[in-house]
Design an enzyme around this catalytic site. Structure first.
Site, PDB file in Angstrom:
ATOM      1  N   SER A 146       0.966  -1.155  -0.084  1.00  0.00           N
ATOM      2  CA  SER A 146       0.014   0.094  -0.255  1.00  0.00           C
ATOM      3  C   SER A 146       0.930   1.362  -0.059  1.00  0.00           C
ATOM      4  CB  SER A 146      -0.916   0.152   1.426  1.00  0.00           C
ATOM      5  OG  SER A 146      -0.069   0.121   2.257  1.00  0.00           O
ATOM      6  N   LYS A 147       0.286   2.360   0.137  1.00  0.00           N
ATOM      7  CA  LYS A 147       0.891   3.643  -0.162  1.00  0.00           C
ATOM      8  C   LYS A 147       2.083   3.801   1.106  1.00  0.00           C
ATOM      9  CE  LYS A 147      -0.440   7.935  -1.722  1.00  0.00           C
ATOM     10  NZ  LYS A 147       0.010   7.735  -3.008  1.00  0.00           N
ATOM     11  N   ARG A 148       1.816   3.110   2.030  1.00  0.00           N
ATOM     12  CA  ARG A 148       2.707   2.940   3.332  1.00  0.00           C
ATOM     13  C   ARG A 148       4.190   2.762   2.904  1.00  0.00           C
ATOM     14  NH1 ARG A 148       2.167  -0.785   6.797  1.00  0.00           N
ATOM     15  NH2 ARG A 148       0.624  -1.788   5.537  1.00  0.00           N
TER      16      ARG A 148
END
Ligand code: GLU
Length: 441
Positions: A225-227
């Site tokens: 994910s973006k993390r």
């Protein structure tokens, strides 16, 4: 081999989608096959023209092309309706008003693992007969054979009461009409496959070969994910990665060729085989991409690197700066923080000034370095080096006691390309001007 890449244009092209596109492209280009691009834009609200353009743009940047015009799924609605009518006529599909509640009631009566079977009615949504007997088999090149027992499958809904068809139906019809031989897509679509197989079966057609690619995880083992950093192709581009390095890195997410890490696109086309794709989740690690990108940066000719940097930064005349930065940057984005001082003046790093320039003796060293540089014969890196080393010698100090004040005077900070190259690139007049600014009147 006839392959397709079928993105839904509901946002940017993410790393997982880019890997799917790449694998399809490698198979097509490596094996003399064809690659179709199908835009699955039936979600009219989320499939905006901007999103479609973003996908084209991301594929172009990655250097992935396709054969023929892209197919827009939404424009195939008349064809979907035609096939739907055919299935209704032949009795392979039937109208049904059964609701989710009816399906639950059916399972209460017959057992929770029993697939729902409806009664044909005059109108309503359209369901396909899942049938009885021989189970459905998905021959998956990567995952082996997966068997789905028909008695556990609900008769799938393939069209709404208003006649609009559902996703799995559209995909199967489109794959069939396009003569797709191999469907290579993310593992998240595995559960759709039996429904699509039923459509092929109902149409008396042979289903393609399937290959479901493993999920992508971040370095922490959680779903990507973006993390985990740059998550879309656009973000990778903005982060200064080179498309050839991204292609190389994406190829390694679920596939490998022995211990080889750096594989050119030609090699990838030659070596990539679906059979060698792993079933296990792959790990996206931006640090590894950075490292790999650095290898590609160093392989470019200075002229080519300068061209890429000029496009990336929007600045001109970067050849010399590119040349002296090449060994020190891993991405195009690393360039400006390292070498921007050559163009925009010294950086503002008060800590560096304090530590290096306000030390005892720094002023004298700098004054002497100034004289040496002013008197140097020629101003190429060798001449600059000779001049500064003479100061080191004359003062009996360590080299860095001379180089570091000069560096901070011209760059404003302690990071820069090589000091001799930096001074030479800046030129004598500008170097002296910057040193004078530090020395004061
Ligand atoms: N449109 C689907 C997606 O973007 C892919 C469908 C398929 O490959 O069958 O995830």
């Amino acid at each position: 081999m006839r392959l397709r890449f079928a993105p839904s244009p509901t946002g940017a092209l993410h790393i997982g989608g880019a890997r799917t596109a790449l694998y399809n492209w490698l198979l097509a280009r490596g094996g003399g096959g064809e690659l179709l691009l199908r835009i699955e834009d039936t979600d009219r609200e989320r499939s905006t023209p901007e999103n479609v353009e973003q996908i084209f743009d991301a594929l172009r940047w990655l250097g992935l092309d396709w054969d023929g015009d892209p197919v827009f799924q939404s424009r195939r609605a008349p064809r979907h309706a035609e096939v739907l009518a055919r299935l209704l006529d032949s009795g392979r599909a039937y109208h049904s008003n059964a609701t989710a509640q009816d399906v639950r009631a059916f399972k209460d009566r017959h057992g929770s693992d029993k697939g729902f079977r409806g009664e044909p009615e005059p109108g309503g949504a359209v369901r396909l007969h899942a049938g009885e007997g021989e189970p459905l088999r998905v021959a998956d090149v990567i995952r082996g054979e997966t068997v789905f027992a028909r008695e556990h499958m609900d008769d799938p809904v393939i069209a709404r009461a208003d006649g609009s068809v559902l996703y799995n139906f559209a995909v199967a019809v489109d794959d069939l009409d396009a003569g797709i031989t191999h469907v290579v897509r993310g593992e998240d679509h595995l559960s759709n496959t039996p429904k699509q197989l039923l459509v092929f079966e109902a149409l008396g057609a042979q289903a393609p070969v399937y290959a479901h690619l493993p999920l992508l995880h971040g370095p922490d083992g959680k779903k990507l994910s973006k993390r985990h950093g740059a998550a879309s192709v656009q973000e990778l581009r903005d982060a200064g990665y080179l498309p050839e390095a991204v292609r190389n890195y994406l190829a390694l997410l679920g596939w490998g060729h022995g211990d080889d890490t750096k594989l050119s696109t030609d090699e990838l086309q030659r070596l990539f085989r679906l059979e060698d794709v792993s079933r296990n989740p792959a790990r996206f690690d931006e640090q590894k991409l950075r490292w790999l990108n650095g290898l590609y940066v160093r392989e470019l000719s200075p002229r080519e690197l300068a061209a890429r940097l000029e496009e990336f930064t929007g600045r001109a005349n970067l050849l010399e700066a590119a040349r002296i930065s090449q060994e020190k940057i891993q991405t195009l984005a690393d360039f400006w923080p390292l070498s921007g001082f050559l163009f925009d003046g010294p950086r503002d790093d008060p800590q560096a000034r304090e530590r290096v320039l306000e030390r005892n003796g720094a002023h004298d060293v700098l004054a002497q370095a100034r004289e040496a540089l002013a008197a140097a014969e020629g101003f190429d890196p060798d001449a600059v080096e000779a001049a500064l080393r003479a100061v080191v010698e004359a003062r009996g100090v360590k080299p860095k006691d001379v180089f570091q004040p000069v560096r901070v005077a011209i760059a404003g900070t302690t990071v820069s390309p090589g000091i001799f190259e930096s001074v030479a690139t800046l030129g004598r007049a500008e170097t002296l001007r910057r040193i004078d600014a530090v020395l004061g009147p």
